[in-house]
Design an enzyme around this catalytic site. Structure first.
Site, PDB file in Angstrom:
ATOM      1  N   ARG A  20       0.845  -1.187   0.000  1.00 24.37           N
ATOM      2  CA  ARG A  20       0.000   0.000   0.000  1.00 24.37           C
ATOM      3  C   ARG A  20       0.883   1.240   0.000  1.00 24.37           C
ATOM      4  O   ARG A  20       1.937   1.258   0.627  1.00 24.37           O
ATOM      5  CB  ARG A  20      -0.881   0.024   1.253  1.00 24.37           C
ATOM      6  CG  ARG A  20      -2.059  -0.912   1.194  1.00 24.37           C
ATOM      7  CD  ARG A  20      -2.955  -0.764   2.414  1.00 24.37           C
ATOM      8  NE  ARG A  20      -2.317  -1.222   3.624  1.00 24.37           N
ATOM      9  CZ  ARG A  20      -1.758  -0.444   4.525  1.00 24.37           C
ATOM     10  NH1 ARG A  20      -1.774   0.879   4.392  1.00 24.37           N
ATOM     11  NH2 ARG A  20      -1.192  -0.943   5.603  1.00 24.37           N
ATOM     12  N   TYR A  60      -1.305  -3.640  -6.894  1.00 22.83           N
ATOM     13  CA  TYR A  60      -1.153  -4.342  -5.611  1.00 22.83           C
ATOM     14  C   TYR A  60      -2.486  -4.323  -4.831  1.00 22.83           C
ATOM     15  O   TYR A  60      -3.155  -3.285  -4.763  1.00 22.83           O
ATOM     16  CB  TYR A  60      -0.018  -3.701  -4.775  1.00 22.83           C
ATOM     17  CG  TYR A  60      -0.030  -4.235  -3.378  1.00 22.83           C
ATOM     18  CD1 TYR A  60       0.467  -5.510  -3.110  1.00 22.83           C
ATOM     19  CD2 TYR A  60      -0.622  -3.528  -2.341  1.00 22.83           C
ATOM     20  CE1 TYR A  60       0.370  -6.052  -1.840  1.00 22.83           C
ATOM     21  CE2 TYR A  60      -0.713  -4.057  -1.067  1.00 22.83           C
ATOM     22  CZ  TYR A  60      -0.207  -5.317  -0.831  1.00 22.83           C
ATOM     23  OH  TYR A  60      -0.313  -5.859   0.422  1.00 22.83           O
ATOM     24  N   LYS A 100      -9.816  -2.122   1.772  1.00 23.76           N
ATOM     25  CA  LYS A 100      -9.433  -0.966   2.583  1.00 23.76           C
ATOM     26  C   LYS A 100     -10.229   0.279   2.185  1.00 23.76           C
ATOM     27  O   LYS A 100     -10.610   1.078   3.038  1.00 23.76           O
ATOM     28  CB  LYS A 100      -7.937  -0.700   2.426  1.00 23.76           C
ATOM     29  CG  LYS A 100      -7.062  -1.882   2.785  1.00 23.76           C
ATOM     30  CD  LYS A 100      -7.262  -2.329   4.196  1.00 23.76           C
ATOM     31  CE  LYS A 100      -6.283  -3.417   4.588  1.00 23.76           C
ATOM     32  NZ  LYS A 100      -6.471  -3.865   5.960  1.00 23.76           N
ATOM     33  N   HIS A 151     -10.555  -2.125  11.649  1.00 21.64           N
ATOM     34  CA  HIS A 151      -9.474  -2.976  11.143  1.00 21.64           C
ATOM     35  C   HIS A 151      -9.224  -4.064  12.185  1.00 21.64           C
ATOM     36  O   HIS A 151      -8.289  -3.985  12.980  1.00 21.64           O
ATOM     37  CB  HIS A 151      -8.232  -2.088  10.957  1.00 21.64           C
ATOM     38  CG  HIS A 151      -7.115  -2.733  10.214  1.00 21.64           C
ATOM     39  ND1 HIS A 151      -5.804  -2.335  10.364  1.00 21.64           N
ATOM     40  CD2 HIS A 151      -7.101  -3.724   9.298  1.00 21.64           C
ATOM     41  CE1 HIS A 151      -5.034  -3.062   9.573  1.00 21.64           C
ATOM     42  NE2 HIS A 151      -5.783  -3.908   8.922  1.00 21.64           N
ATOM     43  N   SER A 164      -1.340  -3.507  10.571  1.00 20.97           N
ATOM     44  CA  SER A 164      -1.077  -4.451   9.485  1.00 20.97           C
ATOM     45  C   SER A 164       0.152  -5.312   9.798  1.00 20.97           C
ATOM     46  O   SER A 164       1.156  -4.800  10.300  1.00 20.97           O
ATOM     47  CB  SER A 164      -0.820  -3.695   8.190  1.00 20.97           C
ATOM     48  OG  SER A 164      -1.877  -2.806   7.947  1.00 20.97           O
ATOM     49  N   CYS A 180       0.709  -7.619  12.016  1.00 24.19           N
ATOM     50  CA  CYS A 180       1.061  -7.835  13.428  1.00 24.19           C
ATOM     51  C   CYS A 180       0.380  -9.078  13.987  1.00 24.19           C
ATOM     52  O   CYS A 180       0.245  -9.225  15.196  1.00 24.19           O
ATOM     53  CB  CYS A 180       0.674  -6.627  14.271  1.00 24.19           C
ATOM     54  SG  CYS A 180       1.759  -5.225  14.036  1.00 24.19           S
ATOM     55  N   ASP A 223      -9.543  -9.444   9.129  1.00 23.27           N
ATOM     56  CA  ASP A 223      -8.991  -8.119   8.823  1.00 23.27           C
ATOM     57  C   ASP A 223      -9.975  -6.969   9.040  1.00 23.27           C
ATOM     58  O   ASP A 223      -9.543  -5.879   9.395  1.00 23.27           O
ATOM     59  CB  ASP A 223      -8.493  -8.101   7.374  1.00 23.27           C
ATOM     60  CG  ASP A 223      -7.590  -6.918   7.066  1.00 23.27           C
ATOM     61  OD1 ASP A 223      -6.718  -6.619   7.901  1.00 23.27           O
ATOM     62  OD2 ASP A 223      -7.768  -6.278   6.018  1.00 23.27           O
ATOM     63  N   ARG A 276       1.885 -12.273  -0.300  1.00 23.10           N
ATOM     64  CA  ARG A 276       0.557 -12.578   0.218  1.00 23.10           C
ATOM     65  C   ARG A 276       0.001 -13.901  -0.270  1.00 23.10           C
ATOM     66  O   ARG A 276       0.357 -14.383  -1.349  1.00 23.10           O
ATOM     67  CB  ARG A 276      -0.413 -11.482  -0.253  1.00 23.10           C
ATOM     68  CG  ARG A 276      -0.054 -10.076   0.225  1.00 23.10           C
ATOM     69  CD  ARG A 276      -0.434  -9.871   1.648  1.00 23.10           C
ATOM     70  NE  ARG A 276      -0.028  -8.581   2.181  1.00 23.10           N
ATOM     71  CZ  ARG A 276      -0.752  -7.883   3.049  1.00 23.10           C
ATOM     72  NH1 ARG A 276      -1.908  -8.329   3.460  1.00 23.10           N
ATOM     73  NH2 ARG A 276      -0.306  -6.749   3.538  1.00 23.10           N
TER      74      ARG A 276
HETATM   75  C1  OXD Z   1      -3.110  -4.411   5.437  1.00 29.14           C
HETATM   76  C2  OXD Z   1      -3.743  -5.575   4.774  1.00 29.14           C
HETATM   77  O1  OXD Z   1      -2.160  -3.844   4.889  1.00 29.14           O
HETATM   78  O2  OXD Z   1      -4.653  -6.151   5.388  1.00 29.14           O
HETATM   79  O3  OXD Z   1      -3.557  -4.049   6.533  1.00 29.14           O
HETATM   80  O4  OXD Z   1      -3.389  -5.907   3.651  1.00 29.14           O
HETATM   81 MN    MN Z   2      -5.223  -5.166   7.211  1.00 29.22          MN
END
Ligand code: OXD
Ligand code: MN
Length: 604
Positions: A68, A212, A221, A241, A263, A265, A288, A379
């Site tokens: 991102r 991406y 998002k 989130h 993100s 974590c 998420d 990912r």
């Molecule tokens: C983030 C994702 O960046 O979920 O938070 O991809």
């Molecule tokens: Mn996320």
């Protein structure tokens, strides 16, 4: 906006972007098959060995398009104050001109796909609809997994349902203004000119230049969090989130917990937790995004609006998240991981030793001295239905009742393993002051400590101070008994030698057990300046080799370093000026006086 408006809008976008053809998506299995076929033919997808990983693909992005891009993400509200100090803002009319210039002819030589999608089960009162236009077949394939793509969405729109228009282009036309043709590449993008733009008042999204996922799968998002948070502010709900799980105790009692972590974590790991303590069960509802609404009785109800998982691969293994490993054994799209000799995938942490003959994420023969074989933000993407720990009620239209909310971050120091807030207001303070060491999920220096309130820093679609206020008002509109209890957790605290003090992963179930015992009033805990932490003997450590000294360090509240933390919070709050809710200033002063006062600290 009606179906007629939708058709007019599609026509307008087509006359601006000038694609070769327009294809309406219906979400069918045949459609997905032909898109995958096209992606393999274009070289975007490599089909993995079907004997090892059926129906799975690897995509390699342009090395400049891997995460991102927060500095190119904009909230273009009418007034700059509404975007607030934590968002990039540009005058909407200026941005609209810029977007028109950028999108003009941007799809020349390509197919323009129109994707009607739902965030949430189609027909549920909690669901939101959207239509994404894109010139990227990778986006079409990924949206099929991450959202509910369906022609039924058009029926809902026909019946009058609201929908969010979202336009995406990779920004690389195949025919220029002079009519000259260029050859396509396997990952088209325009990294020098990325824009991810949101207009909160008109609830529109325009994204340009990046393929991406976080920048291009606009249901996630952009709609479910940035525009969703604005809808939530206006309509009395929260777009967060967060992961969402059901925990079943040995007494077969069910609890629902959500947790916000920045993100990369560990939300996906906690969402698919396999408890190490006997008798406990965790089932996944989401990993998420969670939408939370009060019901008529004042209880907060939560749904996961997504249809799939888009998780960070490195570090995921049979030891850290065996359920994720099983869930991605088929029907998965991988992006920027390494390819093995026998046509399967690999990433750092999947096994201790890298297999020989790897091809790295850039497509080069890999040697161990070349840096990571998989990109740190690589990912996996699979549908919720693949999830081996899936909760059968995950699509319940009315959502599940929330019992506890957890806030966490990646903190080597200060923040204890677990602490319960003293009140909803104190819990909001805990959320507002989350800070975390930065990860590879976004562009920027990995490891640097940054404030990430409610883990929403990159995802809040309006002034963060108003968002804090909205959280406080959710508490005021209900009773303390009906509201979920708020906890702070930190799995990442380190000792003097730089070692992690807590084993994490499956052992985090011990912390969940303590949290649930708190909800049940089965343990008392000890009041400390930062919250209520487990009293001696309350945290179930049976069979766990954590030394007394490490335990003490895990819960240590050092006056000096907390005084520095308080000052840093004060400076952070000052950034919101007069808009900062006074309740948060009060919480900061209370924390300060508790630190200075004689509140006993925990003895383990
Ligand atoms: C983030 C994702 O960046 O979920 O938070 O991809
Ligand atoms: Mn996320």
């Amino acid at each position: 906006m009606s179906l007629v408006d939708l058709k007019n809008w599609v026509g307008e976008v087509a006359s601006l972007t000038k694609p070769d053809s327009v294809q309406w998506c219906d979400g069918s299995a045949n459609e997905l098959e032909s898109i995958k076929y096209l992606l393999v033919r274009n070289g975007t997808f490599i089909k993995l060995n079907p004997e090892l990983r059926p129906d799975s693909y690897l995509a390699r992005t342009d090395p400049r398009d891997v995460a991102r891009v927060e500095e190119r993400t904009f909230i273009c509200s009418e007034s700059e104050q509404d975007a607030g100090p934590t968002n990039n803002w540009m005058e909407p009319s200026v941005m609209r001109t810029l977007m028109r210039e950028s999108f003009l002819g941007s799809m020349r030589g390509r197919t323009m796909y129109v994707i009607p999608f739902a965030m949430g089960p189609i027909g549920s009162p909690l669901t939101q609809y959207g239509v994404e236009i894109t010139d990227s077949p990778y986006v079409v394939a990924s949206m099929h997994i991450m959202t509910r793509v369906s022609a039924d969405v058009l029926k809902q729109i026909e019946k009058g349902a609201e929908w969010v228009p979202a336009v995406h282009s990779v920004g690389m036309p195949l025919i220029d203004d002079m009519g000259n043709k260029t050859k396509d590449v396997s990952w088209p993008c325009n990294p020098e000119k990325v824009y991810v733009v949101h207009y909160p008042e008109t609830r529109e999204i325009w994204s340009y230049g990046s393929g991406y996922g976080g920048n291009s799968l606009l249901g996630k998002k952009a709609l479910a969090l940035r525009i969703g948070s604005v809808m939530g502010r206006d309509q009395g709900w929260l777009a967060e989130h967060m992961l969402l799980i059901r925990v079943t105790s040995p007494e077969q009692k069910q609890y629902h917990l959500s947790a916000a972590f920045p993100s990369a974590c560990g939300k996906t790991n906690l969402a698919m937790l396999q408890p190490s303590i006997p008798g406990w069960k965790v089932e996944t509802l989401g990993d998420d995004i969670v939408w939370i609404r009060p019901d008529a009785s004042g209880r907060l109800r939560a749904i996961n609006p997504e249809n799939g998982l888009f998780g960070v691969a490195p570090g995921t293994s049979a030891n850290t998240n065996s359920a994720a490993i099983e869930s991605m054994s088929y029907g998965t799209i991988f992006t920027n991981v390494a390819l093995t000799k026998d046509g399967d995938v690999w990433w750092e942490g999947l096994s201790k030793v890298a297999p020989e003959g790897l091809i790295d994420w850039k497509g080069n023969q890999w040697e161990p001295d070349m840096g990571p074989a998989a990109h740190p933000n690589s990912r996996f993407c699979f549908p919720m239905s693949n999830t081996t720990t899936l909760c059968q009620d995950w699509e319940k239209p009315e959502g599940v009742e929330l019992d506890a909310i957890l806030f966490g971050g990646r903190r080597a120091t200060n923040v204890p393993l677990v602490a319960k807030s003293y009140s909803w207001q104190h819990g909001v303070f805990m959320g507002a002051t989350i800070s975390s060491e930065q990860t590879a999920a976004a562009e920027g220096p990995v490891g640097k400590l940054r404030r990430d309130p409610f883990a929403m820093l990159p995802f809040c679609g309006y002034n963060m101070a108003d968002y804090f206020d909205h959280w406080l008002s959710m508490g005021e509109s209900s009773t303390p008994e009906a509201l979920p209890k708020i906890f702070q957790v930190n799995w990442f605290r380190k000792g003097a030698e730089g070692q992690f003090l807590w084993p994490g992963f499956a052992e985090n179930s011990r912390v969940i057990e303590w949290i649930i015992n708190q909800l049940e009033g089965k343990n008392k805990g000890v009041a400390t300046p930062v919250g209520i932490v487990p009293a001696e003997g309350e945290l179930n450590l049976f069979g766990l080799a954590v030394s007394e000294q490490d335990l003490d360090e895990l819960f240590e509240i050092d006056f000096e370093s907390w005084s520095i933390e308080v000052e840093s919070t004060r400076a952070f709050f000052a950034g919101f000026g007069k808009k900062l809710p006074m309740q948060l200033e009060l919480e900061l002063s209370s924390l300060e006086s508790r630190l200075k006062g004689q509140v006993p600290s925990r003895s383990v």
